[in-house]
Design a protein around this motif. Structure first.
Motif, PDB file in Angstrom:
ATOM      1  N   PHE A 243       0.802  -1.230   0.000  1.00  0.00           N
ATOM      2  CA  PHE A 243       0.000   0.000   0.000  1.00  0.00           C
ATOM      3  C   PHE A 243       0.837   1.283   0.000  1.00  0.00           C
ATOM      4  CE2 PHE A 243      -2.774   3.135   2.276  1.00  0.00           C
ATOM      5  CZ  PHE A 243      -3.722   3.257   1.289  1.00  0.00           C
ATOM      6  N   TYR A 244       1.755   1.418   0.976  1.00  0.00           N
ATOM      7  CA  TYR A 244       2.505   2.691   1.066  1.00  0.00           C
ATOM      8  C   TYR A 244       3.571   2.825  -0.025  1.00  0.00           C
ATOM      9  CZ  TYR A 244      -0.049   3.868   5.214  1.00  0.00           C
ATOM     10  OH  TYR A 244      -1.072   4.187   6.061  1.00  0.00           O
ATOM     11  N   GLY A 245       4.054   1.692  -0.528  1.00  0.00           N
ATOM     12  CA  GLY A 245       4.989   1.733  -1.655  1.00  0.00           C
ATOM     13  C   GLY A 245       4.283   2.186  -2.922  1.00  0.00           C
ATOM     14  N   ASP A 246       3.074   1.649  -3.119  1.00  0.00           N
ATOM     15  CA  ASP A 246       2.317   1.997  -4.328  1.00  0.00           C
ATOM     16  C   ASP A 246       1.879   3.455  -4.304  1.00  0.00           C
ATOM     17  OD1 ASP A 246       2.709  -0.624  -4.970  1.00  0.00           O
ATOM     18  OD2 ASP A 246       0.638  -1.263  -4.653  1.00  0.00           O
ATOM     19  N   ILE A 247       1.484   3.934  -3.102  1.00  0.00           N
ATOM     20  CA  ILE A 247       1.098   5.355  -2.981  1.00  0.00           C
ATOM     21  C   ILE A 247       2.283   6.223  -3.398  1.00  0.00           C
ATOM     22  CG2 ILE A 247       0.592   7.242  -1.359  1.00  0.00           C
ATOM     23  CD1 ILE A 247      -1.111   5.427   0.255  1.00  0.00           C
ATOM     24  N   LEU A 248       3.457   5.886  -2.855  1.00  0.00           N
ATOM     25  CA  LEU A 248       4.628   6.724  -3.125  1.00  0.00           C
ATOM     26  C   LEU A 248       4.971   6.728  -4.612  1.00  0.00           C
ATOM     27  CD1 LEU A 248       6.914   8.408  -1.765  1.00  0.00           C
ATOM     28  CD2 LEU A 248       8.314   6.366  -1.985  1.00  0.00           C
ATOM     29  N   LYS A 249       4.949   5.535  -5.209  1.00  0.00           N
ATOM     30  CA  LYS A 249       5.334   5.430  -6.623  1.00  0.00           C
ATOM     31  C   LYS A 249       4.401   6.287  -7.478  1.00  0.00           C
ATOM     32  CE  LYS A 249       7.293   2.376  -9.889  1.00  0.00           C
ATOM     33  NZ  LYS A 249       7.432   1.050 -10.429  1.00  0.00           N
ATOM     34  N   ASP A 250       3.104   6.216  -7.173  1.00  0.00           N
ATOM     35  CA  ASP A 250       2.151   7.005  -7.951  1.00  0.00           C
ATOM     36  C   ASP A 250       2.313   8.496  -7.661  1.00  0.00           C
ATOM     37  OD1 ASP A 250      -0.351   6.758  -9.702  1.00  0.00           O
ATOM     38  OD2 ASP A 250      -1.001   8.114  -8.100  1.00  0.00           O
ATOM     39  N   SER A 251       2.562   8.830  -6.380  1.00  0.00           N
ATOM     40  CA  SER A 251       2.603  10.245  -5.998  1.00  0.00           C
ATOM     41  C   SER A 251       3.828  10.977  -6.563  1.00  0.00           C
ATOM     42  CB  SER A 251       2.571  10.389  -4.481  1.00  0.00           C
ATOM     43  OG  SER A 251       3.796   9.960  -3.934  1.00  0.00           O
ATOM     44  N   GLU A 252       4.898  10.224  -6.845  1.00  0.00           N
ATOM     45  CA  GLU A 252       6.111  10.865  -7.379  1.00  0.00           C
ATOM     46  C   GLU A 252       5.828  11.580  -8.706  1.00  0.00           C
ATOM     47  OE1 GLU A 252       9.602  11.066  -6.139  1.00  0.00           O
ATOM     48  OE2 GLU A 252       8.193  10.918  -4.475  1.00  0.00           O
ATOM     49  N   LYS A 253       4.865  11.023  -9.483  1.00  0.00           N
ATOM     50  CA  LYS A 253       4.521  11.638 -10.777  1.00  0.00           C
ATOM     51  C   LYS A 253       3.682  12.895 -10.570  1.00  0.00           C
ATOM     52  CE  LYS A 253       3.251   7.227 -11.873  1.00  0.00           C
ATOM     53  NZ  LYS A 253       2.170   6.358 -12.282  1.00  0.00           N
ATOM     54  N   LYS A 254       3.203  13.081  -9.326  1.00  0.00           N
ATOM     55  CA  LYS A 254       2.274  14.205  -9.073  1.00  0.00           C
ATOM     56  C   LYS A 254       2.897  15.208  -8.106  1.00  0.00           C
ATOM     57  CE  LYS A 254      -1.309  11.991 -11.082  1.00  0.00           C
ATOM     58  NZ  LYS A 254      -0.606  10.772 -11.385  1.00  0.00           N
ATOM     59  N   SER A 265      -3.066  10.003  -4.513  1.00  0.00           N
ATOM     60  CA  SER A 265      -2.516   8.670  -4.791  1.00  0.00           C
ATOM     61  C   SER A 265      -3.013   7.653  -3.767  1.00  0.00           C
ATOM     62  CB  SER A 265      -0.985   8.698  -4.770  1.00  0.00           C
ATOM     63  OG  SER A 265      -0.528   9.567  -5.769  1.00  0.00           O
ATOM     64  N   GLY A 266      -3.268   8.098  -2.541  1.00  0.00           N
ATOM     65  CA  GLY A 266      -3.782   7.209  -1.495  1.00  0.00           C
ATOM     66  C   GLY A 266      -5.154   6.685  -1.877  1.00  0.00           C
ATOM     67  N   PHE A 267      -6.004   7.564  -2.362  1.00  0.00           N
ATOM     68  CA  PHE A 267      -7.355   7.179  -2.765  1.00  0.00           C
ATOM     69  C   PHE A 267      -7.290   6.194  -3.943  1.00  0.00           C
ATOM     70  CE2 PHE A 267     -11.434   8.145  -4.975  1.00  0.00           C
ATOM     71  CZ  PHE A 267     -12.273   7.690  -3.958  1.00  0.00           C
ATOM     72  N   LYS A 268      -6.432   6.542  -4.931  1.00  0.00           N
ATOM     73  CA  LYS A 268      -6.271   5.693  -6.120  1.00  0.00           C
ATOM     74  C   LYS A 268      -5.764   4.298  -5.730  1.00  0.00           C
ATOM     75  CE  LYS A 268      -3.897   6.441 -10.193  1.00  0.00           C
ATOM     76  NZ  LYS A 268      -2.867   7.147 -10.958  1.00  0.00           N
ATOM     77  N   THR A 269      -4.755   4.290  -4.855  1.00  0.00           N
ATOM     78  CA  THR A 269      -4.151   3.013  -4.448  1.00  0.00           C
ATOM     79  C   THR A 269      -5.152   2.190  -3.647  1.00  0.00           C
ATOM     80  OG1 THR A 269      -2.031   4.138  -4.357  1.00  0.00           O
ATOM     81  CG2 THR A 269      -2.123   1.987  -3.308  1.00  0.00           C
ATOM     82  N   PHE A 270      -5.932   2.887  -2.813  1.00  0.00           N
ATOM     83  CA  PHE A 270      -6.951   2.170  -2.040  1.00  0.00           C
ATOM     84  C   PHE A 270      -7.922   1.463  -2.986  1.00  0.00           C
ATOM     85  CE2 PHE A 270     -11.269   2.092  -0.375  1.00  0.00           C
ATOM     86  CZ  PHE A 270     -11.077   1.249   0.715  1.00  0.00           C
ATOM     87  N   LEU A 271      -8.345   2.159  -4.034  1.00  0.00           N
ATOM     88  CA  LEU A 271      -9.298   1.560  -4.975  1.00  0.00           C
ATOM     89  C   LEU A 271      -8.664   0.399  -5.738  1.00  0.00           C
ATOM     90  CD1 LEU A 271     -11.200   4.653  -6.432  1.00  0.00           C
ATOM     91  CD2 LEU A 271     -11.940   3.059  -4.660  1.00  0.00           C
ATOM     92  N   SER A 272      -7.374   0.496  -6.082  1.00  0.00           N
ATOM     93  CA  SER A 272      -6.731  -0.568  -6.874  1.00  0.00           C
ATOM     94  C   SER A 272      -6.620  -1.876  -6.063  1.00  0.00           C
ATOM     95  CB  SER A 272      -5.363  -0.116  -7.385  1.00  0.00           C
ATOM     96  OG  SER A 272      -4.450  -0.142  -6.321  1.00  0.00           O
ATOM     97  N   HIS A 273      -6.482  -1.768  -4.738  1.00  0.00           N
ATOM     98  CA  HIS A 273      -6.547  -2.915  -3.833  1.00  0.00           C
ATOM     99  C   HIS A 273      -5.632  -4.081  -4.268  1.00  0.00           C
ATOM    100  CE1 HIS A 273      -8.425  -4.677  -0.357  1.00  0.00           C
ATOM    101  NE2 HIS A 273      -8.701  -5.789  -1.004  1.00  0.00           N
TER     102      HIS A 273
END
Ligand SMILES: CCCCCCCCCCCCC/C=C/[C@@H](O)[C@H](CO)NC(=O)CCCCCCCCCCCCCCC
Ligand SMILES: Nc1ncnc2c1ncn2[C@@H]1O[C@H](COP(=O)(O)OP(=O)(O)OP(=O)(O)O)[C@@H](O)[C@H]1O
Ligand SMILES: [Ca+2]
Length: 495
Positions: A243-254, A265-273
């Motif tokens: 979860f926290y790795g995926d949030i970070l990876k996505d958030s780096e682009k933003k 990115s937290g919301f997006k990652t939560f939905l991707s599950h």
């Protein structure tokens, strides 16, 4: 506060201004002499402010005696820094680092007669590289103005420099690292400011500046992260996979979104599950008395951290005589995980005031390893909500927590590769999933979030180094019921 300690910041002779005070009859009698004492005033929620009190007398000699005595008292405070090296990240958080330092911090340092060398960073790794070049030993501390990423840079610079100067190879995962006695101060100006919040109790530049001025000292555990006998990074707060790795990876682009990027990115990652399959092997931290399920949190003067400090001092005395680590048992857990979080401290921050592991200790030589197994989105949401309220976040059948001194992780994917099960179809499918992030399959690797930076390897070896660094902090102070009364403190209480 320690009885030997004073919370005076500075003492100044003052030009007495008659208009300032209603001094009645005195003004007709004689010329007045005065001095001003600037001191720390404790306010609510661990916030510190600078306040002052002016004292006057007709007796010039008495006035000078007081000023002199107070100045001597300040000189005796040997733990107070005199010379600091300051790094400012002008682009951290809301890009306010430079303004915060110039307007809120520099005037306090100058009031406390602290001299500074200030470097405004021009690129990532500027501070870290610079710490390998400058004469760090002439400073009493290094201050970083920015977020957790900026702290991480300064920490890597200082630890790396200490090992280099002592001939220690950081690539050796078993090396006994040399402690760094040059304290680090954090002026929070980032997006999460977790390290500042978890060690001071609030993310506030003035409070942090005052902790630096009074010369506080808080030892801190640091985890080393290796892959295949190669050093990757150090971590003090969160080492998170899933979860926290995926949030970070996505958030780096933003990054352009500023601190908001984490919510997006937290919301997006939560939905991707996504969940990830892998194996964790760990050695329990038997040396420490605490448990992650304790009700008591680590606070100023923490007994458990003090005990670990004593054990460390003993070990350092006996260094080289024995090496017990290899003898202890390893526990192995295989499974499908939504998140694997290893925290060296509570990771409290404004988003999660108790943090990811409320009972974790700053300096006990252990980390809390939190395993969140595959569960429904609803259950995972219930778990996340408990990051933000008073309920026990480990009281779920799909959450396990262990206090560890080291651990290793291997993802299913790399295990399969290593055991030469070269299933090309699976690898292709992995690529397919990377291209289609909505897919919930478990074949793709996640990324490790190491204090807010991504790691390139998913297979890692982690070891906690007890009290490797020191901060200008004192841990979070116990809630003081009579804080309001305390803030009205008279000058007698100050001395
Ligand atoms: C329903 C509300 C749930 C709220 C949950 C909030 C949890 C916040 C936990 C923060 C833990 C921070 C740990 C510290 C990590 C730092 O070393 C690192 C560097 O600064 N920061 C991050 O990686 C940055 C990590 C930032 C994480 C932000 C997570 C936001 C999650 C939002 C989930 C929304 C679900 C909503 C479903 C309707
Ligand atoms: N002048 C600079 N230009 C670009 N990047 C920089 C500069 N100075 C430092 N950095 C890098 O910026 C990264 C992020 O900085 P910082 O931690 O201060 O802010 P943040 O990411 O907003 O906050 P947080 O880490 O608390 O989430 C750091 O990892 C650091 O290496
Ligand atoms: Ca710890």
């Amino acid at each position: 506060m320690d009885s030997k300690e004073t919370s005076i910041i500075a003492v100044e002779e003052t030009e007495f201004n008659k208009k300032q005070r209603n001094i009645g009859r005195w003004q007709k009698m004689a010329k007045l002499h005065a001095f001003t004492v600037h001191y720390v005033k404790k306010a609510r929620n661990h916030r510190w402010r600078c306040s002052d009190a002016t004292f006057w007398s007709v007796d010039e000699h008495l006035c000078n005696q007081w000023t002199q005595a107070l100045k001597e008292l300040l000189e005796m405070q040997k733990s107070r820094p005199k010379q600091l090296l300051v790094y400012i990240n002008p682009y951290g958080g809301k890009r306010q680092g430079k303004r915060i330092y110039e307007q809120k911090v520099a005037p306090l340092f100058s009031l406390a007669s602290i001299s500074t060398d200030v470097v405004i960073t021009e690129h990532a790794n500027h501070a870290k590289d610079n710490l390998f070049e400058v004469n760090i030993y002439k400073y009493d501390g290094v201050v970083c103005v920015g977020g957790d990423g900026m702290f991480s840079e300064v920490m890597h610079g200082l630890i790396g420099r200490m090992q280099k100067d002592s001939g220690i190879d950081q690539n050796n995962p078993k090396a006994s690292l040399v402690q760094c006695n040059i304290r680090i101060g954090i002026i929070p100006a980032g997006s999460t400011d977790c390290i500042c919040y978890s060690t001071v109790g609030i993310s506030d530049p003035v409070t942090s500046a005052l902790h630096i001025i009074v010369g506080d000292c808080q030892p801190l555990d640091v985890s080393s992260v290796h892959h295949n006998n190669t050093f990757l990074k150090y971590s003090v707060s969160l080492l998170g996979y899933g979860f926290y790795g995926d949030i970070l990876k996505d958030s780096e682009k933003k990054r352009w979104m500023g601190p908001m990027r984490y919510d997006y990115s937290g919301f997006k990652t939560f939905l991707s599950h996504h969940y990830y399959e892998g194996t964790i092997a760990y050695q329990p931290a038997k040396h420490t008395h605490g448990s992650p399920r304790d009700q008591e949190s680590c606070r100023t003067g923490c007994y458990i951290c003090k005990q670990s400090g004593k054990q460390l001092a003993e070990q350092n005395k006996e260094r080289g005589l024995k090496h017990e680590e290899g003898e202890e048992e390893w526990k192995v857990i295989k499974g499908k995980f939504l998140a694997i979080n290893a925290v060296n401290m509570s990771c409290a921050c404004p988003r999660s005031p108790k943090g990811l592991s409320p009972a974790a200790h700053l300096a006990d030589g252990s980390a809390d390893l939190i395993l969140v197994r595959k569960c429904s989105r609803f259950d995972f949401l219930r778990y996340l909500v408990r990051h933000t309220n008073q309920d026990d976040q480990f009281d779920f059948p799909f959450v396990d927590v262990y206090r560890v001194k080291c651990f290793q992780f291997t993802s299913k994917l790399s295990e399969d590769n290593e055991s030469n099960v070269m299933d090309i179809g699976k690898k292709r499918f992995g690529q397919f999933c990377r291209d289609h992030p909505a897919c919930c399959c478990n074949i793709v690797n996640s990324t490790w979030n190491c204090d807010g930076e991504t790691l390139d390897s998913s297979a890692i070896e982690v070891r906690v180094h007890c009290q490797l660094i020191k901060l200008f902090a004192r841990g979070i102070e116990e809630d003081c019921k009579d804080e309001a009364a305390h803030s009205q403190s008279s000058i007698e209480q100050l001395l």
